[in-house]
Write a protein that holds these residues in place. Structure first.
Motif, PDB file in Angstrom:
ATOM      1  N   LEU A  27      65.486  51.221  20.271  1.00 34.63           N
ATOM      2  CA  LEU A  27      65.563  52.534  19.692  1.00 34.63           C
ATOM      3  C   LEU A  27      67.304  53.101  19.787  1.00 34.63           C
ATOM      4  O   LEU A  27      68.367  54.203  19.565  1.00 34.63           O
ATOM      5  CB  LEU A  27      64.943  53.807  20.241  1.00 34.63           C
ATOM      6  N   THR A  28      68.392  52.691  21.095  1.00 34.36           N
ATOM      7  CA  THR A  28      69.267  52.457  21.234  1.00 34.36           C
ATOM      8  C   THR A  28      70.321  52.089  20.448  1.00 34.36           C
ATOM      9  O   THR A  28      71.421  52.264  20.133  1.00 34.36           O
ATOM     10  CB  THR A  28      69.442  52.427  23.080  1.00 34.36           C
ATOM     11  N   ALA A  29      69.755  51.166  19.718  1.00 41.85           N
ATOM     12  CA  ALA A  29      70.729  50.120  19.059  1.00 41.85           C
ATOM     13  C   ALA A  29      70.355  50.089  17.714  1.00 41.85           C
ATOM     14  O   ALA A  29      71.070  50.324  16.572  1.00 41.85           O
ATOM     15  CB  ALA A  29      69.597  48.525  19.104  1.00 41.85           C
ATOM     16  N   THR A  30      69.441  51.332  17.268  1.00 44.72           N
ATOM     17  CA  THR A  30      68.792  51.237  15.869  1.00 44.72           C
ATOM     18  C   THR A  30      70.097  52.173  14.826  1.00 44.72           C
ATOM     19  O   THR A  30      70.262  51.775  13.910  1.00 44.72           O
ATOM     20  CB  THR A  30      67.572  52.410  16.296  1.00 44.72           C
ATOM     21  N   PRO A  31      70.693  53.520  15.528  1.00 46.11           N
ATOM     22  CA  PRO A  31      71.733  54.339  14.948  1.00 46.11           C
ATOM     23  C   PRO A  31      72.500  53.343  14.837  1.00 46.11           C
ATOM     24  O   PRO A  31      73.662  54.236  13.583  1.00 46.11           O
ATOM     25  CB  PRO A  31      71.601  55.212  15.904  1.00 46.11           C
ATOM     26  N   ASP A  32      73.165  51.948  15.522  1.00 45.10           N
ATOM     27  CA  ASP A  32      74.212  52.271  15.409  1.00 45.10           C
ATOM     28  C   ASP A  32      74.394  50.935  14.529  1.00 45.10           C
ATOM     29  O   ASP A  32      75.146  49.785  13.803  1.00 45.10           O
ATOM     30  CB  ASP A  32      75.287  50.783  16.578  1.00 45.10           C
ATOM     31  N   CYS A  33      72.708  50.171  14.152  1.00 46.06           N
ATOM     32  CA  CYS A  33      72.787  49.039  12.588  1.00 46.06           C
ATOM     33  C   CYS A  33      72.368  49.840  11.613  1.00 46.06           C
ATOM     34  O   CYS A  33      72.448  48.909  10.703  1.00 46.06           O
ATOM     35  CB  CYS A  33      70.798  48.400  13.385  1.00 46.06           C
ATOM     36  N   VAL A  34      72.584  50.966  11.577  1.00 45.96           N
ATOM     37  CA  VAL A  34      72.361  52.050  10.176  1.00 45.96           C
ATOM     38  C   VAL A  34      74.127  51.545   9.371  1.00 45.96           C
ATOM     39  O   VAL A  34      74.839  52.459   9.881  1.00 45.96           O
ATOM     40  CB  VAL A  34      72.164  53.402  10.592  1.00 45.96           C
ATOM     41  N   GLN A  35      73.717  51.276   8.626  1.00 45.52           N
ATOM     42  CA  GLN A  35      74.677  51.289   7.565  1.00 45.52           C
ATOM     43  C   GLN A  35      74.719  52.266   6.912  1.00 45.52           C
ATOM     44  O   GLN A  35      74.618  53.375   6.620  1.00 45.52           O
ATOM     45  CB  GLN A  35      75.246  49.957   6.637  1.00 45.52           C
ATOM     46  N   ALA A  36      76.788  52.367   7.214  1.00 48.07           N
ATOM     47  CA  ALA A  36      76.769  53.597   5.876  1.00 48.07           C
ATOM     48  C   ALA A  36      76.353  53.734   4.194  1.00 48.07           C
ATOM     49  O   ALA A  36      76.395  55.133   4.492  1.00 48.07           O
ATOM     50  CB  ALA A  36      78.653  53.940   5.740  1.00 48.07           C
ATOM     51  N   ASP A  37      76.343  53.206   3.618  1.00 49.37           N
ATOM     52  CA  ASP A  37      74.998  53.122   2.377  1.00 49.37           C
ATOM     53  C   ASP A  37      73.434  53.553   2.858  1.00 49.37           C
ATOM     54  O   ASP A  37      73.403  53.223   2.136  1.00 49.37           O
ATOM     55  CB  ASP A  37      75.110  51.948   1.751  1.00 49.37           C
ATOM     56  N   GLY A  38      73.259  53.670   4.330  1.00 51.44           N
ATOM     57  CA  GLY A  38      72.067  53.908   3.933  1.00 51.44           C
ATOM     58  C   GLY A  38      70.649  52.811   4.583  1.00 51.44           C
ATOM     59  O   GLY A  38      69.779  53.043   4.732  1.00 51.44           O
ATOM     60  N   GLU A  39      71.438  51.500   4.350  1.00 53.31           N
ATOM     61  CA  GLU A  39      71.263  50.138   4.926  1.00 53.31           C
ATOM     62  C   GLU A  39      70.870  49.692   6.391  1.00 53.31           C
ATOM     63  O   GLU A  39      71.633  50.215   7.281  1.00 53.31           O
ATOM     64  CB  GLU A  39      71.551  49.262   4.266  1.00 53.31           C
ATOM     65  N   LEU A  40      69.330  49.852   6.552  1.00 47.70           N
ATOM     66  CA  LEU A  40      69.132  49.488   7.741  1.00 47.70           C
ATOM     67  C   LEU A  40      68.006  47.830   7.839  1.00 47.70           C
ATOM     68  O   LEU A  40      67.145  47.745   6.709  1.00 47.70           O
ATOM     69  CB  LEU A  40      67.970  50.374   8.642  1.00 47.70           C
TER      70      LEU A  40
END
Length: 220
Positions: A27-40
């Motif tokens: 959960l800590t890593a997830t926000p930083d792994c979301v790209q600006a175009d909305g891809e995860l």
């Protein structure tokens, strides 16, 4: 024989602790792994969290599941900051000014997470996760209205929704490069205080920056 239950209990507790650490890392890593175009990318989340993809999917079987859990965690952090900032003894304009300054950095950090979650999660789920944040803002706005500091010609609920929309709009402008990181927070504060201002009152003067008391720093 008597030692077997104790050993099983210790093993269970260790596995539970390992699972909790894995979930927190994900959960800590997830926000930083979301790209600006909305891809995860789930593989990127697993790498950033230091867990295997098998472990990731064992805890969160889908992209929607990890997004919802990460959004809940992020909004819980924002809600904690808001509660700390909304000091009852302070006039509502000062408390709101401090609230906006304290919560802005968290909202900006998670702006891509909000964007992708809004695209894939049902509206009712999104609303349920936002409720604690909106309730804190609503109590503060209602207090300001009761004290005569905030306008009363518009419904409280409408003002609260507009405040939250302005905060997310500023995050979008920051992400698009149309606002600088050093000015976005000030733009949000000026816009919100102007929105709430009653005729004849200058809320900007009522909430000088040097009088703010810092809220408890949120966990990263």
């Amino acid at each position: 024989m008597d030692q077997e239950p104790a050993k099983r209990g210790a093993t269970t507790r260790r596995r539970r602790a390992d699972a909790e650490r894995s979930i927190e890392a994900i959960l800590t890593a997830t926000p930083d792994c979301v790209q600006a175009d909305g891809e995860l990318n789930m593989a990127a989340v697993a790498r950033a969290a230091g867990v295997s993809r098998v472990t990731l999917y064992a805890h969160f079987p889908s992209r929607e599941a990890v997004l919802e859990a990460a959004l809940h965690r992020a909004l819980s952090l924002v809600s904690d900051v808001l509660r700390d900032a909304a000091v009852e003894e302070d006039p509502a304009p000062q408390a709101l000014s401090r609230l906006l300054g304290s919560s802005w950095q968290l909202l900006a950090r998670h702006r891509n997470l909000y964007t992708v979650a809004s695209a894939v999660l049902p509206r009712a789920q999104l609303r349920s996760h936002h409720e604690p944040v909106l309730e804190t803002i609503e109590r503060l706005v209602a207090r300001g209205q009761a004290d005569g500091d905030f306008r009363t010609d518009l419904p409280t609920g409408w003002l609260v929704a507009t405040i939250y929309t302005l905060m997310h709009l500023a995050a979008d402008e920051l992400s698009a490069g149309r606002l600088g990181a050093d000015q976005a927070g000030e733009v949000v504060e000026a816009s919100v205080l102007s929105l709430l201002s009653s005729p004849g009152r200058d809320l900007g003067r009522m909430a000088p920056r040097q009088e703010r008391r810092p809220a408890r720093q949120a966990r990263d």
